[in-house]
Design a protein around this motif. Structure first.
Motif, PDB file in Angstrom:
ATOM      1  N   GLY A 236       0.830  -0.975  -0.006  1.00  0.00           N
ATOM      2  CA  GLY A 236       0.099  -0.132  -0.046  1.00  0.00           C
ATOM      3  C   GLY A 236       0.804   1.215   0.009  1.00  0.00           C
ATOM      4  O   GLY A 236       0.288   2.305  -0.557  1.00  0.00           O
ATOM      5  N   GLY A 237       2.068   1.267   0.834  1.00  0.00           N
ATOM      6  CA  GLY A 237       2.882   2.381   0.819  1.00  0.00           C
ATOM      7  C   GLY A 237       3.538   2.794  -0.470  1.00  0.00           C
ATOM      8  O   GLY A 237       3.355   3.964  -0.922  1.00  0.00           O
ATOM      9  N   ARG A 238       3.815   1.826  -1.351  1.00  0.00           N
ATOM     10  CA  ARG A 238       4.417   2.103  -2.620  1.00  0.00           C
ATOM     11  C   ARG A 238       3.373   2.769  -3.607  1.00  0.00           C
ATOM     12  O   ARG A 238       3.839   3.525  -4.177  1.00  0.00           O
ATOM     13  CB  ARG A 238       5.014   0.787  -3.237  1.00  0.00           C
ATOM     14  CG  ARG A 238       6.267   0.276  -2.317  1.00  0.00           C
ATOM     15  CD  ARG A 238       6.653  -1.399  -2.799  1.00  0.00           C
ATOM     16  NE  ARG A 238       7.567  -1.646  -2.072  1.00  0.00           N
ATOM     17  CZ  ARG A 238       7.576  -2.692  -1.439  1.00  0.00           C
ATOM     18  NH1 ARG A 238       6.927  -3.842  -1.765  1.00  0.00           N
ATOM     19  NH2 ARG A 238       8.641  -3.247  -0.818  1.00  0.00           N
ATOM     20  N   ILE A 239       2.054   2.218  -3.404  1.00  0.00           N
ATOM     21  CA  ILE A 239       1.434   2.707  -4.466  1.00  0.00           C
ATOM     22  C   ILE A 239       0.800   4.217  -3.940  1.00  0.00           C
ATOM     23  O   ILE A 239       0.680   5.159  -4.730  1.00  0.00           O
ATOM     24  CB  ILE A 239      -0.015   2.003  -4.657  1.00  0.00           C
ATOM     25  CG1 ILE A 239      -0.845   2.614  -5.804  1.00  0.00           C
ATOM     26  CG2 ILE A 239      -0.759   1.679  -3.503  1.00  0.00           C
ATOM     27  CD1 ILE A 239      -0.272   2.419  -7.207  1.00  0.00           C
ATOM     28  N   HIS A 240       0.649   4.520  -2.782  1.00  0.00           N
ATOM     29  CA  HIS A 240       0.466   5.555  -2.187  1.00  0.00           C
ATOM     30  C   HIS A 240       1.657   6.801  -2.365  1.00  0.00           C
ATOM     31  O   HIS A 240       1.288   7.993  -2.772  1.00  0.00           O
ATOM     32  CB  HIS A 240       0.203   5.857  -0.666  1.00  0.00           C
ATOM     33  CG  HIS A 240      -0.854   4.900  -0.418  1.00  0.00           C
ATOM     34  ND1 HIS A 240      -1.119   4.428   1.214  1.00  0.00           N
ATOM     35  CD2 HIS A 240      -1.955   4.229  -1.031  1.00  0.00           C
ATOM     36  CE1 HIS A 240      -2.139   3.574   1.026  1.00  0.00           C
ATOM     37  NE2 HIS A 240      -2.850   3.770  -0.004  1.00  0.00           N
ATOM     38  N   HIS A 241       2.873   6.262  -2.226  1.00  0.00           N
ATOM     39  CA  HIS A 241       3.836   7.169  -2.697  1.00  0.00           C
ATOM     40  C   HIS A 241       3.856   7.866  -4.273  1.00  0.00           C
ATOM     41  O   HIS A 241       4.040   8.712  -4.542  1.00  0.00           O
ATOM     42  CB  HIS A 241       5.425   6.632  -2.723  1.00  0.00           C
ATOM     43  CG  HIS A 241       6.020   6.595  -1.181  1.00  0.00           C
ATOM     44  ND1 HIS A 241       6.003   7.727  -0.627  1.00  0.00           N
ATOM     45  CD2 HIS A 241       6.434   5.635  -0.431  1.00  0.00           C
ATOM     46  CE1 HIS A 241       6.555   7.584   0.592  1.00  0.00           C
ATOM     47  NE2 HIS A 241       6.902   6.432   0.695  1.00  0.00           N
TER      48      HIS A 241
END
Length: 422
Positions: A236-241
């Motif tokens: 999730g963090g990667r796509i949010h970045h």
């Protein structure tokens, strides 16, 4: 044919409200009270709460959380559209309860935490009465969990943690540290004895955990389940970045185009010079491609899960760093000497691009992951020649057409004139 690039009109109204809210209230606050969300002054804090209540009244608070995890359940696609707006303003993610690293930590707390853990930590994090950091990478092992050494040993009714963590972003100002050990994920209050934060780096901290004792109920999720939790969080963090990176790229692009129309060189505005036009055109195309890739990946997550979409998430992750680097570099050059200073956001964007290629796993690892996963869908060809070897394809075509030619002598006569000699 279910194929649509439009935004739901009702949600577009929300996005329009967000744009006005950020321009009229969040951006001015950023310049007068930087990092206002963390200001201890009760007057500033009260004003921040007023603004956040406006967000909550719009139903846009903490929209990264799915409904089953206690959030509004808007999904990743709508979150991507929202992040395209708020990612442009430094203080906006916090105003919407959607800032890293808290978002990822809250997500795994919501998904894996016990009722008591949610009450104790998730609710204060959601209300921004607490802040957190994710303590994963290590000096000797980077982000490779096979090389991690930080370990927890049970001693009676406590866990005792020993090890070192490197690049724990915002660890110095966190209330809670989510510490990835070889045998589990642990929630460690920063004030716990034995937590030693090194003087450097200042923002992405080096932390030594020396005989740090926490109660047994500070284990998040199952014992030995840290990898599963970390992948859930990092996916999730990667796509949010990537979502927020689009906003930064658009900001750089806007500055680039404005400057190109405002300055002259050699008797013409610089927008008329072909090399400037090339930078603008390539930047435009790169941002468009990244945006469509991010939106499609977000849509895929909504239809399946972060696990099912992990190939695209990994590809988005290394693509966003590349596009940010290229667009901010182009913008810096078009702004000229001003772009090299800290008087505009451009220099900070360009400086952050290498970090984006390292955070949440280095780009090279993600490229290898994508290649391995993509190659699983292919098989080696037989013999000397590849599948698309033209002489073999042509011979196969003649064999497949033979029944038709046998039934159609007129067609066979035309084909015979066209056939190349063997």
């Amino acid at each position: 044919m279910a194929w649509d690039f439009s935004t739901d009109p009702q949600f577009q109204e929300k996005l329009d409200w967000v744009e006005r809210f950020c321009q009229e209230k969040v951006e001015p606050l950023d310049y007068v009270f930087p990092h206002a969300v963390r200001w201890p002054d009760p007057v500033v804090k009260a004003y921040v709460r007023e603004l956040q209540q406006e967000v909550k009244d719009q139903g846009l608070w903490a929209i990264f959380l799915d409904r089953e995890l206690g959030g509004p359940g808007f999904g990743q696609l709508r979150l991507a559209l929202l992040n395209e707006v708020i990612g442009r303003y430094a203080g906006a993610p916090s105003m919407f309860g959607a800032s890293a690293p808290d978002t990822g930590n809250m997500e795994i707390l919501a998904a894996y935490g016990t009722g008591e853990q949610k009450k104790r930590w998730l609710e204060p994090l959601l209300n921004q009465d607490m802040f957190s950091a994710f303590s994963m990478t290590e000096p000797q092992g980077g982000s490779d969990p096979d090389l991690f050494k930080t370990h927890a040993v049970q001693d009676g009714d406590e866990w005792v943690i020993n090890g070192e963590k490197w690049f724990t972003s915002a660890g110095r100002v966190a209330d809670l540290l989510f510490v990835m050990c070889t045998n589990g994920m642990f929630v460690v209050p920063r004030a716990t004895p034995g937590v030693e934060i090194m003087p450097e780096p200042r923002n992405h901290n080096h932390i030594v955990y020396r005989d740090v004792r926490v109660p047994l109920n500070h284990l998040l999720g199952p014992e030995n389940g840290a990898r599963v939790l970390a992948q859930r969080r990092l996916g999730g963090g990667r796509i949010h970045h990537a979502m927020r990176t689009i906003a930064q790229c658009k900001l750089a692009f806007d500055m680039m185009c404005e400057r190109a129309l405002s300055r002259e060189s050699h008797g013409r505005i610089i927008a008329e010079h072909q090399m400037v036009q090339e930078k603008i055109a390539e930047s435009y195309a790169a941002i468009k491609m990244l945006r469509l890739f991010v939106l499609e990946t977000a849509w895929k997550i909504d239809q399946t899960s972060t696990l099912e979409a992990r190939t695209d998430i990994a590809a988005v992750k290394f693509t966003m760093a590349k596009v940010l680097r290229e667009v901010s570099y182009n913008a810096l050059h078009i702004l000229g000497s001003l772009g090299t200073t800290d008087l505009t956001p451009i220099q900070a964007m360009y400086a952050s691009a290498p970090a984006m290629g390292i955070a949440d796993g280095v780009d090279e690892v993600h490229k290898a992951t994508v290649a391995r996963r993509v190659l699983k869908g292919y098989r080696p060809h037989e013999g000397y020649w590849p599948t698309e070897y033209i002489p073999a394809k042509r011979e196969e075509a003649w064999q497949r057409m033979r029944p038709v030619l046998d039934a159609r002598p007129d067609l066979a006569r035309v084909a015979a004139r066209l056939r190349l000699p063997a």
